[in-house]
Write a protein that holds these residues in place. Sequence first.
Motif, PDB file in Angstrom:
ATOM      1  N   ALA A 189      11.401  39.902  15.533  1.00 36.18           N
ATOM      2  CA  ALA A 189      12.729  39.271  15.625  1.00 36.18           C
ATOM      3  C   ALA A 189      13.136  39.183  17.089  1.00 36.18           C
ATOM      4  CB  ALA A 189      13.760  40.075  14.844  1.00 36.18           C
ATOM      5  N   VAL A 231      21.243  38.257  14.317  1.00 35.90           N
ATOM      6  CA  VAL A 231      21.725  37.734  13.037  1.00 35.90           C
ATOM      7  C   VAL A 231      23.238  37.873  13.012  1.00 35.90           C
ATOM      8  CG1 VAL A 231      19.583  38.240  11.800  1.00 35.90           C
ATOM      9  CG2 VAL A 231      21.415  39.920  11.814  1.00 35.90           C
ATOM     10  N   GLU A 232      23.865  37.116  12.150  1.00 38.00           N
ATOM     11  CA  GLU A 232      25.330  37.108  12.094  1.00 38.00           C
ATOM     12  C   GLU A 232      25.869  38.425  11.543  1.00 38.00           C
ATOM     13  OE1 GLU A 232      28.965  34.173  10.731  1.00 38.00           O
ATOM     14  OE2 GLU A 232      26.909  33.641  10.207  1.00 38.00           O
ATOM     15  N   CYS A 258      13.233  45.085   8.697  1.00 35.72           N
ATOM     16  CA  CYS A 258      12.839  43.916   7.912  1.00 35.72           C
ATOM     17  C   CYS A 258      11.656  44.289   7.014  1.00 35.72           C
ATOM     18  CB  CYS A 258      12.467  42.763   8.829  1.00 35.72           C
ATOM     19  SG  CYS A 258      11.862  41.318   7.917  1.00 35.72           S
ATOM     20  N   GLY A 313      24.026  43.134  15.043  1.00 29.60           N
ATOM     21  CA  GLY A 313      23.132  42.049  14.632  1.00 29.60           C
ATOM     22  C   GLY A 313      22.014  41.758  15.611  1.00 29.60           C
ATOM     23  N   ARG A 334      19.386  38.236   6.373  1.00 28.78           N
ATOM     24  CA  ARG A 334      18.397  37.262   6.826  1.00 28.78           C
ATOM     25  C   ARG A 334      17.816  37.723   8.149  1.00 28.78           C
ATOM     26  NH1 ARG A 334      18.080  33.601  10.635  1.00 28.78           N
ATOM     27  NH2 ARG A 334      20.217  33.991  11.304  1.00 28.78           N
ATOM     28  N   CYS A 335      16.510  37.936   8.173  1.00 27.64           N
ATOM     29  CA  CYS A 335      15.863  38.294   9.435  1.00 27.64           C
ATOM     30  C   CYS A 335      15.724  37.041  10.284  1.00 27.64           C
ATOM     31  CB  CYS A 335      14.491  38.912   9.179  1.00 27.64           C
ATOM     32  SG  CYS A 335      13.675  39.440  10.713  1.00 27.64           S
ATOM     33  N   SER A 336      16.049  37.156  11.549  1.00 32.51           N
ATOM     34  CA  SER A 336      15.986  35.987  12.438  1.00 32.51           C
ATOM     35  C   SER A 336      14.558  35.584  12.766  1.00 32.51           C
ATOM     36  CB  SER A 336      16.765  36.267  13.724  1.00 32.51           C
ATOM     37  OG  SER A 336      16.187  37.353  14.422  1.00 32.51           O
ATOM     38  N   GLU A 384      24.273  39.565   8.003  1.00 36.61           N
ATOM     39  CA  GLU A 384      23.663  38.575   7.127  1.00 36.61           C
ATOM     40  C   GLU A 384      22.328  39.103   6.626  1.00 36.61           C
ATOM     41  OE1 GLU A 384      22.454  33.849   7.205  1.00 36.61           O
ATOM     42  OE2 GLU A 384      23.010  34.849   9.070  1.00 36.61           O
ATOM     43  N   ASP A 416      13.576  34.056   8.593  1.00 33.24           N
ATOM     44  CA  ASP A 416      14.602  33.771   7.586  1.00 33.24           C
ATOM     45  C   ASP A 416      14.375  34.493   6.258  1.00 33.24           C
ATOM     46  OD1 ASP A 416      16.115  32.206   9.285  1.00 33.24           O
ATOM     47  OD2 ASP A 416      15.061  30.358   8.729  1.00 33.24           O
TER      48      ASP A 416
END
Length: 104
Positions: free
Chosen positions: A83, A87-88, A64, A76, A42-44, A40, A47
């Motif tokens: 982080a 992530v997914e 990131c 992930g 998107r950084c956990s 995904e 976001d």
Amino acid sequence: MALITVGRVDELPPGSVKIVRAGQVAVGVYNLNGTFCAIEDRCSHDDGPLCEGDFDAEEGYAVCPRHGAHIDICSGRPLSLPAYQPVETFPVVVEDGVVKVDVT
């Protein structure tokens, strides 16, 4: 299975990434020296976007662009702070020379 076409294998050479959208989800599909992995975008940590930053194809992590966290592209999982949550990830298949990602 909801397969999204990423492109032909020769359009995603080793050491490259392509971001595709599946509805509201953006996914970075990476070619890590012949192994395709998808995470995904998107950084956990906060976001923010992840796959638009640098990545290390040899070590297999994305960096990131906002705060420098390293995320393992195939699993992930976070490899460095800030982080701390994974992530997914999404399965990638190659059918008849076409790279596809399963976003279900």
